[in-house]
Design an enzyme around this catalytic site. Structure first.
Site, PDB file in Angstrom:
ATOM      1  N   LYS A   1       0.837  -1.210   0.000  1.00 49.68           N
ATOM      2  CA  LYS A   1       0.000   0.000   0.000  1.00 49.68           C
ATOM      3  C   LYS A   1       0.872   1.260   0.000  1.00 49.68           C
ATOM      4  O   LYS A   1       0.553   2.254  -0.647  1.00 49.68           O
ATOM      5  CB  LYS A   1      -0.905   0.013   1.236  1.00 49.68           C
ATOM      6  CG  LYS A   1      -2.084  -0.932   1.176  1.00 49.68           C
ATOM      7  CD  LYS A   1      -2.969  -0.667   2.397  1.00 49.68           C
ATOM      8  CE  LYS A   1      -4.052  -1.682   2.608  1.00 49.68           C
ATOM      9  NZ  LYS A   1      -4.783  -1.449   3.867  1.00 49.68           N
TER      10      LYS A   1
ATOM     11  N   ASP B   1       4.135   0.282  11.894  1.00 49.72           N
ATOM     12  CA  ASP B   1       2.914  -0.274  12.472  1.00 49.72           C
ATOM     13  C   ASP B   1       2.762   0.314  13.867  1.00 49.72           C
ATOM     14  O   ASP B   1       3.520  -0.020  14.781  1.00 49.72           O
ATOM     15  CB  ASP B   1       2.982  -1.802  12.531  1.00 49.72           C
ATOM     16  CG  ASP B   1       1.670  -2.394  13.029  1.00 49.72           C
ATOM     17  OD1 ASP B   1       0.800  -1.618  13.491  1.00 49.72           O
ATOM     18  OD2 ASP B   1       1.512  -3.619  12.946  1.00 49.72           O
TER      19      ASP B   1
ATOM     20  N   ASN C   1      -0.851  11.373  11.806  1.00 55.82           N
ATOM     21  CA  ASN C   1      -2.158  11.330  11.129  1.00 55.82           C
ATOM     22  C   ASN C   1      -2.894   9.996  11.248  1.00 55.82           C
ATOM     23  O   ASN C   1      -4.119   9.978  11.311  1.00 55.82           O
ATOM     24  CB  ASN C   1      -1.935  11.664   9.643  1.00 55.82           C
ATOM     25  CG  ASN C   1      -3.121  11.282   8.779  1.00 55.82           C
ATOM     26  OD1 ASN C   1      -4.098  12.032   8.669  1.00 55.82           O
ATOM     27  ND2 ASN C   1      -3.085  10.088   8.180  1.00 55.82           N
TER      28      ASN C   1
ATOM     29  N   SER D   1      -6.540  15.185  15.762  1.00 54.53           N
ATOM     30  CA  SER D   1      -7.570  14.832  16.731  1.00 54.53           C
ATOM     31  C   SER D   1      -8.901  14.794  15.994  1.00 54.53           C
ATOM     32  O   SER D   1      -8.935  14.494  14.786  1.00 54.53           O
ATOM     33  CB  SER D   1      -7.573  15.832  17.884  1.00 54.53           C
ATOM     34  OG  SER D   1      -8.537  15.467  18.849  1.00 54.53           O
TER      35      SER D   1
ATOM     36  N   TYR E   1     -12.996   5.542  20.911  1.00 54.17           N
ATOM     37  CA  TYR E   1     -12.487   6.442  19.857  1.00 54.17           C
ATOM     38  C   TYR E   1     -12.355   7.861  20.415  1.00 54.17           C
ATOM     39  O   TYR E   1     -11.331   8.525  20.228  1.00 54.17           O
ATOM     40  CB  TYR E   1     -13.417   6.433  18.627  1.00 54.17           C
ATOM     41  CG  TYR E   1     -12.910   7.335  17.508  1.00 54.17           C
ATOM     42  CD1 TYR E   1     -11.740   7.032  16.816  1.00 54.17           C
ATOM     43  CD2 TYR E   1     -13.593   8.503  17.156  1.00 54.17           C
ATOM     44  CE1 TYR E   1     -11.265   7.867  15.801  1.00 54.17           C
ATOM     45  CE2 TYR E   1     -13.124   9.341  16.142  1.00 54.17           C
ATOM     46  CZ  TYR E   1     -11.967   9.011  15.466  1.00 54.17           C
ATOM     47  OH  TYR E   1     -11.487   9.845  14.467  1.00 54.17           O
TER      48      TYR E   1
ATOM     49  N   LYS F   1      -8.985  10.277  20.902  1.00 52.57           N
ATOM     50  CA  LYS F   1      -8.839  11.593  20.270  1.00 52.57           C
ATOM     51  C   LYS F   1      -8.712  12.700  21.311  1.00 52.57           C
ATOM     52  O   LYS F   1      -8.061  13.721  21.059  1.00 52.57           O
ATOM     53  CB  LYS F   1     -10.020  11.836  19.320  1.00 52.57           C
ATOM     54  CG  LYS F   1      -9.964  10.942  18.083  1.00 52.57           C
ATOM     55  CD  LYS F   1      -8.801  11.345  17.184  1.00 52.57           C
ATOM     56  CE  LYS F   1      -8.185  10.251  16.403  1.00 52.57           C
ATOM     57  NZ  LYS F   1      -7.015  10.661  15.613  1.00 52.57           N
TER      58      LYS F   1
END
Ligand code: NAP
Length: 303
Positions: A48, A72, A99, A148, A175, A179
């Site tokens: 990828k 990773d 990111n 974030s 999640y 963040k």
């Protein structure tokens, strides 16, 4: 209306963008490369990563090098290897774009036993930034940009006794916690840069609502319902603008949060974010998180 055409000349600058084989990271890496930077596509999948490099090269006329680095973020040992390898090749790092991210996967843990979202989105980037700190410190005016989300406003605390899934799993809560951790980290890093009189700045950014692979864990019909609930969903090139602004615009200040300027910050062009909660600005919580992270992976940041 700030766009990638406003990015200054980045000739001679060195950048890493994590999770840049797709989505917002891909568009961020592409725009930095187009502006003249040497960019490392840091991705966990070799093929990828290579495909992303080919795609960028076929779509742009950048003159610098596009490198691939195996990263990773679910494995602290591999993050260390990535950083060591990078530091053997480079003597500076102008822009580190934290990111990469994962959203609402089925319950899982990283190789080091952290809940997957907390582990990848926060712990992985905490480790990466710490291991690369020697380079950041020796670079004039380096920037660390950490992604974030508006989701950071959805929780008002971190349960330190559930970061390894000791209790239960709520995918959206986890999640949001990851963040919130990202923003606490970004602000605390900037305070530590300032205290140590280091010229680097740490900045947070969020991409509003952008259609990417991030939604891969949400079943089709639920996703359509979610998308319909937002007035506007941005494409990745536009979702990358807050990151690019934070990484390159001369007006950017450390310790700030940037996002799209439209209603509810779902879409638009880069501006200071209005997302503020008591938890996001809780310096005691930020310090506690920092100490937790340093102890958990035996990494002491040396400013
Ligand atoms: N899209 C939005 O609306 C939105 C909103 C708020 C915040 N964000 C944030 O924006 C950032 C970018 O997300 P995106 O929307 O561009 O999502 P995306 O298209 O899913 O891209 C995420 C990237 O992270 C990588 N990644 C996932 N797990 C990883 C790991 N263990 N190690 C290394 N890389 C890993 C993915 O690699 P693979 O392709 O190999 O999985 C991919 O390259 C994330 O931090 C996300 O939380 C996005």
């Amino acid at each position: 209306m700030w766009t990638k055409n406003n990015i200054p000349d980045l000739s001679g600058k060195i950048a890493i963008v994590t999770g840049s084989n797709t989505g917002i990271g891909f568009e961020t890496a592409k725009a930095l490369y187009e502006a003249g930077a040497h960019v490392t596509i840091a991705a966990r999948d070799f093929q990828k990563g290579k495909d992303a490099i080919k795609k960028i090269q076929s779509e742009t006329a950048g003159v610098e090098t596009l490198d691939y680095g195996m990263l990773d973020l679910a494995n602290i040992g591999l993050i260390r290897e990535f950083a060591d390898h990078f530091m053997q090749k480079h003597t500076k790092l102008d822009m580190l774009i934290n990111n990469a991210g994962v959203m609402v996967p089925p319950a899982a843990k990283t190789d080091d036993g952290f809940e997957m979202q907390f582990g990848v989105n926060f712990m992985g980037h905490f480790a990466l930034t710490g291991y690369l700190l020697p380079l950041v410190k020796q670079t004039a005016n380096a920037r660390v940009v950490t992604l974030s989300s508006g989701a950071a406003t959805l929780v008002d605390s971190i349960d330190f006794d559930n970061l390894r899934l000791e209790k239960n799993y709520d995918e959206w809560r986890e999640y949001a916690v990851s963040k919130l951790a990202d923003i606490l980290f970004s602000y605390e890093l900037d305070r530590r840069f300032k205290n140590a009189r280091i010229s680097a700045i740490s900045v947070a950014a969020h991409p509003g609502v952008t259609r990417t692979d991030l939604q891969r864990n949400i079943p089709g019909e639920n996703l359509e319902g979610m998308v319909a609930a937002f007035d506007q969903v941005m494409e990745p090139w536009q979702g990358a603008l807050p990151s690019l602004f934070a990484a390159t615009d001369p007006s950017v200040e450390g310790g700030k949060f940037y996002g799209p300027d439209g209603p509810k910050e779902y879409a638009g062009y880069p501006a200071l974010s209005g997302h503020h909660t008591a938890a996001m600005n809780d310096e005691a919580l930020a310090k506690r998180l920092w100490e937790y992270a340093e102890n958990a992976i035996q990494l002491t940041y040396k400013f």
